[in-house]
Design a protein around this motif. Sequence first.
Motif, PDB file in Angstrom:
ATOM      1  N   SER A   1      -7.901  -0.703  -0.385  1.00 43.24           N
ATOM      2  CA  SER A   1      -7.772  -1.883  -1.231  1.00 43.24           C
ATOM      3  C   SER A   1      -6.317  -2.068  -1.654  1.00 43.24           C
ATOM      4  O   SER A   1      -5.601  -1.099  -1.931  1.00 43.24           O
ATOM      5  CB  SER A   1      -8.650  -1.735  -2.475  1.00 43.24           C
ATOM      6  OG  SER A   1      -8.365  -2.752  -3.418  1.00 43.24           O
ATOM      7  N   SER A   2      -5.888  -3.327  -1.716  1.00 40.87           N
ATOM      8  CA  SER A   2      -4.532  -3.613  -2.203  1.00 40.87           C
ATOM      9  C   SER A   2      -4.464  -3.541  -3.723  1.00 40.87           C
ATOM     10  O   SER A   2      -3.383  -3.573  -4.297  1.00 40.87           O
ATOM     11  CB  SER A   2      -4.089  -5.004  -1.751  1.00 40.87           C
ATOM     12  OG  SER A   2      -4.875  -6.002  -2.385  1.00 40.87           O
ATOM     13  N   LYS A   3      -5.630  -3.464  -4.376  1.00 44.51           N
ATOM     14  CA  LYS A   3      -5.716  -3.401  -5.844  1.00 44.51           C
ATOM     15  C   LYS A   3      -4.953  -4.541  -6.513  1.00 44.51           C
ATOM     16  O   LYS A   3      -4.297  -4.361  -7.539  1.00 44.51           O
ATOM     17  CB  LYS A   3      -5.212  -2.046  -6.345  1.00 44.51           C
ATOM     18  CG  LYS A   3      -6.023  -0.874  -5.822  1.00 44.51           C
ATOM     19  CD  LYS A   3      -5.507   0.458  -6.339  1.00 44.51           C
ATOM     20  CE  LYS A   3      -6.357   1.613  -5.801  1.00 44.51           C
ATOM     21  NZ  LYS A   3      -5.869   2.923  -6.265  1.00 44.51           N
ATOM     22  N   GLY A   4      -5.069  -5.716  -5.912  1.00 43.25           N
ATOM     23  CA  GLY A   4      -4.433  -6.896  -6.494  1.00 43.25           C
ATOM     24  C   GLY A   4      -2.980  -7.078  -6.123  1.00 43.25           C
ATOM     25  O   GLY A   4      -2.366  -8.070  -6.531  1.00 43.25           O
ATOM     26  N   CYS A   5      -2.402  -6.165  -5.348  1.00 45.05           N
ATOM     27  CA  CYS A   5      -0.988  -6.250  -4.983  1.00 45.05           C
ATOM     28  C   CYS A   5      -0.852  -6.988  -3.650  1.00 45.05           C
ATOM     29  O   CYS A   5      -0.658  -6.377  -2.591  1.00 45.05           O
ATOM     30  CB  CYS A   5      -0.367  -4.856  -4.904  1.00 45.05           C
ATOM     31  SG  CYS A   5      -0.410  -3.947  -6.453  1.00 45.05           S
ATOM     32  N   TYR A   6      -0.979  -8.314  -3.686  1.00 44.37           N
ATOM     33  CA  TYR A   6      -0.888  -9.101  -2.466  1.00 44.37           C
ATOM     34  C   TYR A   6      -0.408 -10.508  -2.782  1.00 44.37           C
ATOM     35  O   TYR A   6      -0.511 -10.984  -3.916  1.00 44.37           O
ATOM     36  CB  TYR A   6      -2.237  -9.173  -1.746  1.00 44.37           C
ATOM     37  CG  TYR A   6      -3.294  -9.967  -2.470  1.00 44.37           C
ATOM     38  CD1 TYR A   6      -3.536 -11.299  -2.152  1.00 44.37           C
ATOM     39  CD2 TYR A   6      -4.066  -9.391  -3.474  1.00 44.37           C
ATOM     40  CE1 TYR A   6      -4.509 -12.035  -2.808  1.00 44.37           C
ATOM     41  CE2 TYR A   6      -5.051 -10.111  -4.135  1.00 44.37           C
ATOM     42  CZ  TYR A   6      -5.266 -11.437  -3.801  1.00 44.37           C
ATOM     43  OH  TYR A   6      -6.231 -12.149  -4.456  1.00 44.37           O
TER      44      TYR A   6
ATOM     45  N   TYR B   1       0.837  -1.200   0.000  1.00 44.92           N
ATOM     46  CA  TYR B   1       0.000   0.000   0.000  1.00 44.92           C
ATOM     47  C   TYR B   1       0.874   1.254   0.000  1.00 44.92           C
ATOM     48  O   TYR B   1       1.963   1.251   0.587  1.00 44.92           O
ATOM     49  CB  TYR B   1      -0.886   0.040   1.257  1.00 44.92           C
ATOM     50  CG  TYR B   1      -1.729  -1.189   1.447  1.00 44.92           C
ATOM     51  CD1 TYR B   1      -3.016  -1.262   0.930  1.00 44.92           C
ATOM     52  CD2 TYR B   1      -1.226  -2.296   2.133  1.00 44.92           C
ATOM     53  CE1 TYR B   1      -3.785  -2.407   1.094  1.00 44.92           C
ATOM     54  CE2 TYR B   1      -1.985  -3.443   2.298  1.00 44.92           C
ATOM     55  CZ  TYR B   1      -3.263  -3.490   1.775  1.00 44.92           C
ATOM     56  OH  TYR B   1      -4.019  -4.621   1.927  1.00 44.92           O
TER      57      TYR B   1
ATOM     58  N   PRO C   1       2.819  -2.864  -7.455  1.00 47.72           N
ATOM     59  CA  PRO C   1       2.262  -1.535  -7.747  1.00 47.72           C
ATOM     60  C   PRO C   1       3.103  -0.882  -8.836  1.00 47.72           C
ATOM     61  O   PRO C   1       4.320  -0.784  -8.706  1.00 47.72           O
ATOM     62  CB  PRO C   1       2.383  -0.781  -6.418  1.00 47.72           C
ATOM     63  CG  PRO C   1       3.479  -1.482  -5.675  1.00 47.72           C
ATOM     64  CD  PRO C   1       3.459  -2.908  -6.131  1.00 47.72           C
TER      65      PRO C   1
ATOM     66  N   THR D   1       1.543  -8.557 -11.991  1.00 52.93           N
ATOM     67  CA  THR D   1       0.413  -7.703 -11.600  1.00 52.93           C
ATOM     68  C   THR D   1       0.291  -7.539 -10.094  1.00 52.93           C
ATOM     69  O   THR D   1      -0.533  -6.749  -9.628  1.00 52.93           O
ATOM     70  CB  THR D   1      -0.905  -8.278 -12.148  1.00 52.93           C
ATOM     71  OG1 THR D   1      -1.051  -9.631 -11.713  1.00 52.93           O
ATOM     72  CG2 THR D   1      -0.918  -8.229 -13.671  1.00 52.93           C
TER      73      THR D   1
ATOM     74  N   LYS E   1      -5.076  -2.584 -19.504  1.00 53.16           N
ATOM     75  CA  LYS E   1      -4.256  -2.537 -18.299  1.00 53.16           C
ATOM     76  C   LYS E   1      -2.774  -2.613 -18.644  1.00 53.16           C
ATOM     77  O   LYS E   1      -1.963  -1.827 -18.133  1.00 53.16           O
ATOM     78  CB  LYS E   1      -4.626  -3.673 -17.352  1.00 53.16           C
ATOM     79  CG  LYS E   1      -3.829  -3.658 -16.060  1.00 53.16           C
ATOM     80  CD  LYS E   1      -4.289  -4.739 -15.097  1.00 53.16           C
ATOM     81  CE  LYS E   1      -3.494  -4.681 -13.798  1.00 53.16           C
ATOM     82  NZ  LYS E   1      -3.962  -5.708 -12.827  1.00 53.16           N
TER      83      LYS E   1
ATOM     84  N   TYR F   1       5.937   3.222  -0.414  1.00 50.92           N
ATOM     85  CA  TYR F   1       4.985   2.168  -0.069  1.00 50.92           C
ATOM     86  C   TYR F   1       5.378   1.488   1.240  1.00 50.92           C
ATOM     87  O   TYR F   1       6.465   1.715   1.787  1.00 50.92           O
ATOM     88  CB  TYR F   1       4.925   1.127  -1.191  1.00 50.92           C
ATOM     89  CG  TYR F   1       4.409   1.649  -2.508  1.00 50.92           C
ATOM     90  CD1 TYR F   1       3.068   1.512  -2.853  1.00 50.92           C
ATOM     91  CD2 TYR F   1       5.259   2.287  -3.421  1.00 50.92           C
ATOM     92  CE1 TYR F   1       2.579   1.991  -4.060  1.00 50.92           C
ATOM     93  CE2 TYR F   1       4.782   2.773  -4.625  1.00 50.92           C
ATOM     94  CZ  TYR F   1       3.448   2.624  -4.940  1.00 50.92           C
ATOM     95  OH  TYR F   1       2.970   3.104  -6.135  1.00 50.92           O
TER      96      TYR F   1
END
Length: 372
Positions: free
Chosen positions: A110-115, A96, A174, A171, A316, A180
């Motif tokens: 939201s992590s926006k898919g970064c996990y 984040y 970030p 993906t 994307k 971050y």
Amino acid sequence: MHEGSSVASLLASTARPVKDIILETRDLLTTTTARLAERSLPSELASAGDPGTYSLKLLPGAASRGAQSAYYLGESIRVAWQAPAGHSRRDWIGIYPVTANFSNQITTASSKGCYVYIHPDSNLLAEMVVGDSVFAGAVKGAATRSKDGAARKRASDPANVLRGEALFSSTALPFRVGTYELRLHHGGTHAVLVQSKPFEIAVCDSGDIVRVLGCGDAAPAASSDQPRCNGDGDADGNGAGSTAMGDIESLAQALLIVANKAFAVTDSRATLIADGADSALAEPDAGRDVTVQTDVIEPLLSVHDSFAVDAVLDEKRARRFGYAIKEYFGVEFSPDVLVHAAKHSATVHDVARRIAEARRALSTYSSGSIKT
């Protein structure tokens, strides 16, 4: 006419207060949500074990200097983690912006898919789609710690810990320059167990791309002769001052590396290593290490390869590629332009030639050769 002018003046005078009210309301909702969520933390963390046994440590990136962790845009991020042997198999780490969350105890952004999940079991892995980048890492095995040095053997003992590594790539990264932090969460919830120190995602001078990013995901040791990142390099921040990049072939090689970072995909699979043999993932037993093997696949082999699959480039990836070109080379390409070029089977070399032309034009303009 006078009445119309009065109405316009009234609307103009109230526009600012209304905007302020909206911003204040949004901030209030954010902080209230975080505070309400914090009230549920005791029940969520009851099964987490000793909080002191959890830890995160960023492994050095190509842009790291001394104790300051930093990574170049598109570079994979590796993190060493530690958790109790009986930790939840749904524990996960998210990335984040440092200003994204109000609370250090609960994550509301939201992590926006970064996990990534640090230690997924077979049930969790069954939920993934082949090619996803959210399951990555390795469990290196159990370790014990005790003040009196006595060995601890029970898996339920919180002093028995597992150590491993997690990998953020493709993906799950970030794709924006900024500052971050990592947050380790308990059992599929947003309750925070531990946070990392802040780290930077930056870009290097365009002339240094091949040297610092051309060796894949291996992170070289930090030294005093690290290449400059934007912010402490050229005044214009696009690296044009370090090299004119007049050689299109050199530019194309650098762009190939950047394109592969933007288009990279991952392939993760789990194995159980026992007595030197691999088998399907199962619950870890004493003396056996569970590993989630992740390969980062960079799809382009040559500057003459098309940067699209079957002449199709999704929005994307076009945004990521365009942003990388802007940050590394100082030239803006809109996603629509890249999507259109992909339909006509444009190659990395074609884009490199356009970048070189644009940079020459910008250089000529900034030098004062064009007068109005």
